[in-house]
Enzyme design. Structure first.
Site, short mmCIF file in Angstrom:
data_model
loop_
_atom_site.label_atom_id
_atom_site.label_comp_id
_atom_site.label_asym_id
_atom_site.label_seq_id
_atom_site.Cartn_x
_atom_site.Cartn_y
_atom_site.Cartn_z
CG HIS A 88 -1.92 -0.99 1.36
ND1 HIS A 88 -2.03 -1.86 2.43
CD2 HIS A 88 -2.94 -1.29 0.53
CE1 HIS A 88 -3.08 -2.66 2.24
NE2 HIS A 88 -3.63 -2.33 1.10
CB CYS A 125 -3.12 -1.78 8.46
SG CYS A 125 -1.77 -2.74 9.11
C1 CIR Z 1 -3.61 -7.93 3.39
O1 CIR Z 1 -2.82 -8.40 2.56
O2 CIR Z 1 -4.65 -7.36 3.06
C2 CIR Z 1 -3.31 -8.10 4.85
N1 CIR Z 1 -2.64 -9.35 5.08
C3 CIR Z 1 -2.46 -6.96 5.35
C4 CIR Z 1 -3.15 -5.64 5.23
C5 CIR Z 1 -2.35 -4.53 5.79
N2 CIR Z 1 -3.08 -3.32 5.69
C6 CIR Z 1 -2.54 -2.11 5.70
O3 CIR Z 1 -1.33 -1.98 5.75
N3 CIR Z 1 -3.36 -1.08 5.59
#
Ligand code: CIR
Length: 257
Positions: free
Chosen positions: A165, A252
């Protein structure tokens, strides 16, 4: 900008089944639960009132609550997360947001967007195009933010390897300052800001979280911690080893408003 509250959701028993590109091994659930608790305590220490959503085993990545919604002081949008396995997280976050916002707006197909691609810098939002966020998702978010009086600009990170991201590679500290990984530091959209470039070996720490005068930083990154302390920031290290195994980082794990 003063934050007053945050939504969090602890990792579920299915946590290890979530998406990951980290190749850093299987996360230890018990440890992840403890790290999540410590993270929540850090947010509380920064003056936030927390709403903890119930654990949701149906969605292994559901502890990463930042991705299915964008919240601001005056309005919220429920997104369409870009990974198919996470699409259903939107409905449960929508009902949680109704206790904060009268009418959360829903993103519509074919837009997709993960909140991890959205970096708020005071009244301006940087919106990343990534493997999760497409042009239509960014366009819908920008149009929504405009109705709330915010401006936004698009940052394309699709050619940047190793960044899930936008906020995997940058964070806004306030005062016109951005912490950023070296390869994003030349982006045109960042020219108005003072950049704090993280050494490549500490790139994971580019995702830090400024809350009410303090800065949460991933534990184990002494160079960035030293730089931030030198600039007068009150840093608060938080160990996120188990979330890192699942590509997760500080921002996140909460939705802050
Ligand atoms: C994903 O791949 O969606 C999750 N394992 C990790 C998401 C992390 N989200 C973020 O950094 N906003």
């Amino acid at each position: 900008m003063r934050h007053t509250h945050a939504i969090v959701r602890p990792p579920p028993p299915t946590f290890a089944d979530g998406l990951s590109s980290a190749a850093a091994g299987t996360p230890d659930l018990a440890r992840a639960i403890v790290q999540h608790r410590v993270y929540c305590e850090a947010l509380t220490a920064c003056g936030l009132r927390l709403t903890a959503l119930p654990v949701d085993p149906a969605y292994p990545d559901s502890c990463f609550v930042e991705d299915p919604a964008i919240v601001t002081a005056t309005g919220a949008m429920v997104t369409r997360p870009g990974a198919p396995s996470r699409a259903g997280e939107a409905d449960s976050i929508a009902s949680a947001l109704r206790s904060w916002y009268r009418d959360p707006v829903r993103m519509t197909p074919p837009g997709t967007l993960d909140g991890g691609d959205v970096c708020q810098a005071d009244g301006h939002f940087l919106v990343g195009l990534s493997g999760r966020t497409n042009e239509e998702g960014a366009r819908q978010l920008a149009a929504f933010l405009e109705t709330l009086g915010y401006r936004s600009s698009i940052v394309d990170i699709r050619g940047t390897e190793g960044l899930l991201h936008l906020k995997s590679g940058m964070s806004y500290l306030g005062d016109g300052r951005i912490v950023v990984v070296p390869e994003l530091s030349r982006l045109e959209a960042l020219r108005p800001y003072e950049l704090i470039v993280v050494p490549d070996k500490e790139r994971y720490a580019a995702n830090c979280l400024a809350v009410n005068g303090r800065v949460l930083i991933a534990a184990g990154h002494p160079d960035l911690a030293g730089t931030l302390s030198g600039l007068g920031y009150d840093t608060l290290p938080v160990d996120l080893s188990e979330f890192r195994k699942m590509d997760g980082s500080l921002t996140c794990l909460s939705l802050r408003a």
